[in-house]
Design a protein around this motif. Structure first.
Motif, mmCIF file in Angstrom:
data_model
loop_
_atom_site.group_PDB
_atom_site.id
_atom_site.type_symbol
_atom_site.label_atom_id
_atom_site.label_comp_id
_atom_site.label_asym_id
_atom_site.label_seq_id
_atom_site.Cartn_x
_atom_site.Cartn_y
_atom_site.Cartn_z
ATOM 1 N N PRO A 20 0.805 -1.231 0.000
ATOM 2 C CA PRO A 20 0.000 0.000 0.000
ATOM 3 C C PRO A 20 0.835 1.278 0.000
ATOM 4 O O PRO A 20 0.309 2.346 -0.296
ATOM 5 N N ARG A 21 2.114 1.196 0.306
ATOM 6 C CA ARG A 21 2.968 2.387 0.306
ATOM 7 C C ARG A 21 3.440 2.785 -1.086
ATOM 8 O O ARG A 21 3.914 3.893 -1.278
ATOM 9 N N LYS A 22 3.335 1.877 -2.048
ATOM 10 C CA LYS A 22 3.713 2.196 -3.430
ATOM 11 C C LYS A 22 2.522 2.859 -4.118
ATOM 12 O O LYS A 22 1.689 2.218 -4.726
#
Length: 68
Positions: A20-22
């Motif tokens: 989810p951080r990308k």
């Protein structure tokens, strides 16, 4: 996740990483140009984005089939 996607040169895919951080390029459509090995002998995919015609190297696991 354990989704399997058959990647082919010339095929169109969407950049949808499981992490989810990308978030930078999430949702962009691209076409595979080639498969390459990096310095650590990990397989990467060279793609060209449809919206800007720019090339990028992505991880194999970040590509998903287009479902629209």
């Amino acid at each position: 996740m354990s989704d399997t996607v058959n990647l082919t040169i010339g095929g169109s895919y969407v950049f949808a990483p499981d992490n989810p951080r990308k978030t930078k390029n999430r949702g962009r459509k691209c076409t595979i140009l080639s498969f390459e090995l990096n310095d650590e002998y990990e397989l990467e995919v060279r793609v060209v984005y449809h919206d800007t015609n720019r090339e990028a190297l992505l991880q194999v696991s970040d590509l998903k089939t287009i479902t629209e």
